[in-house]
Design a protein around this motif. Sequence first.
Motif, short mmCIF file in Angstrom:
data_model
loop_
_atom_site.label_atom_id
_atom_site.label_comp_id
_atom_site.label_asym_id
_atom_site.label_seq_id
_atom_site.Cartn_x
_atom_site.Cartn_y
_atom_site.Cartn_z
N VAL A 112 0.85 -1.18 0.00
CA VAL A 112 0.00 0.00 0.00
C VAL A 112 0.89 1.23 0.00
O VAL A 112 1.85 1.32 0.77
N SER A 113 0.57 2.16 -0.88
CA SER A 113 1.28 3.44 -0.88
C SER A 113 0.26 4.55 -1.11
O SER A 113 -0.75 4.36 -1.77
N ILE A 114 0.57 5.68 -0.50
CA ILE A 114 -0.26 6.88 -0.66
C ILE A 114 0.69 8.03 -0.96
O ILE A 114 1.61 8.30 -0.18
N THR A 115 0.47 8.67 -2.09
CA THR A 115 1.33 9.79 -2.47
C THR A 115 0.93 11.03 -1.69
O THR A 115 -0.17 11.10 -1.14
N LYS A 116 1.82 12.02 -1.67
CA LYS A 116 1.49 13.26 -0.97
C LYS A 116 0.34 13.99 -1.66
O LYS A 116 -0.31 14.83 -1.06
N SER A 117 0.04 13.65 -2.91
CA SER A 117 -1.13 14.22 -3.59
C SER A 117 -2.38 13.38 -3.36
O SER A 117 -3.40 13.58 -3.99
N LYS A 118 -2.30 12.41 -2.42
CA LYS A 118 -3.43 11.60 -1.94
C LYS A 118 -3.95 10.57 -2.94
O LYS A 118 -5.14 10.30 -3.02
N ASP A 119 -3.04 9.99 -3.73
CA ASP A 119 -3.38 8.85 -4.60
C ASP A 119 -2.99 7.58 -3.87
O ASP A 119 -1.87 7.46 -3.38
N LEU A 120 -3.93 6.64 -3.77
CA LEU A 120 -3.69 5.39 -3.05
C LEU A 120 -3.54 4.24 -4.03
O LEU A 120 -4.33 4.10 -4.97
N SER A 121 -2.54 3.42 -3.80
CA SER A 121 -2.33 2.19 -4.55
C SER A 121 -2.32 1.05 -3.54
O SER A 121 -1.59 1.09 -2.55
N TYR A 122 -3.15 0.02 -3.79
CA TYR A 122 -3.38 -1.05 -2.81
C TYR A 122 -3.28 -2.38 -3.53
O TYR A 122 -3.85 -2.56 -4.61
N TYR A 123 -2.56 -3.33 -2.94
CA TYR A 123 -2.46 -4.69 -3.48
C TYR A 123 -2.59 -5.66 -2.32
O TYR A 123 -1.78 -5.65 -1.39
N TYR A 124 -3.63 -6.49 -2.36
CA TYR A 124 -3.93 -7.46 -1.31
C TYR A 124 -3.90 -8.85 -1.94
O TYR A 124 -4.80 -9.22 -2.69
N PRO A 125 -2.85 -9.65 -1.65
CA PRO A 125 -2.65 -10.91 -2.37
C PRO A 125 -3.34 -12.15 -1.81
O PRO A 125 -3.03 -13.25 -2.25
#
Length: 144
Positions: A112-125
């Motif tokens: 999971v990552s969240i950029t300072k511009s508030k974009d979230l990327s999520y990977y749940y395997p």
Amino acid sequence: MLFVCLSTMCLSTACSNDDDEGQISDPASMIAGTYVGKGQLEMVGLSGMPIEEYQGMKIYVTKSSNEFVILTPYSADGSPFFSSGSGDVFQITQTVNGDYLLTSTNIPNARVSITKSKDLSYYYPYVSVGGESGYALSFTGKKQ
């Protein structure tokens, strides 16, 4: 001798630590909120080849403490994506460039990552479909 000691103490005054510059003491409050975007179900190891896509999916990021948040995915209709309806706890680490990385000891391969511009990327395997494991949920979205 007293003069030398006082002079030495004045020269060795403490200065602020540049390593902490830009670090936030309560990152959980900064990233907590609702992220809306697109999710997709895929076979583990076959990233980018979706089996099913979910438009309007949401991930709720709830503050647990200053350094921990709970992530809970929901379908566009408002129902929990996972049958338990409970979220998973992630620890927050702020990177040098101001983005956030979230890690979980319970879900070691989740990303999971969240950029300072508030974009979230999520990977749940660890998704099971009809009792069959080997699926993953990926999601990209923006904080509302």
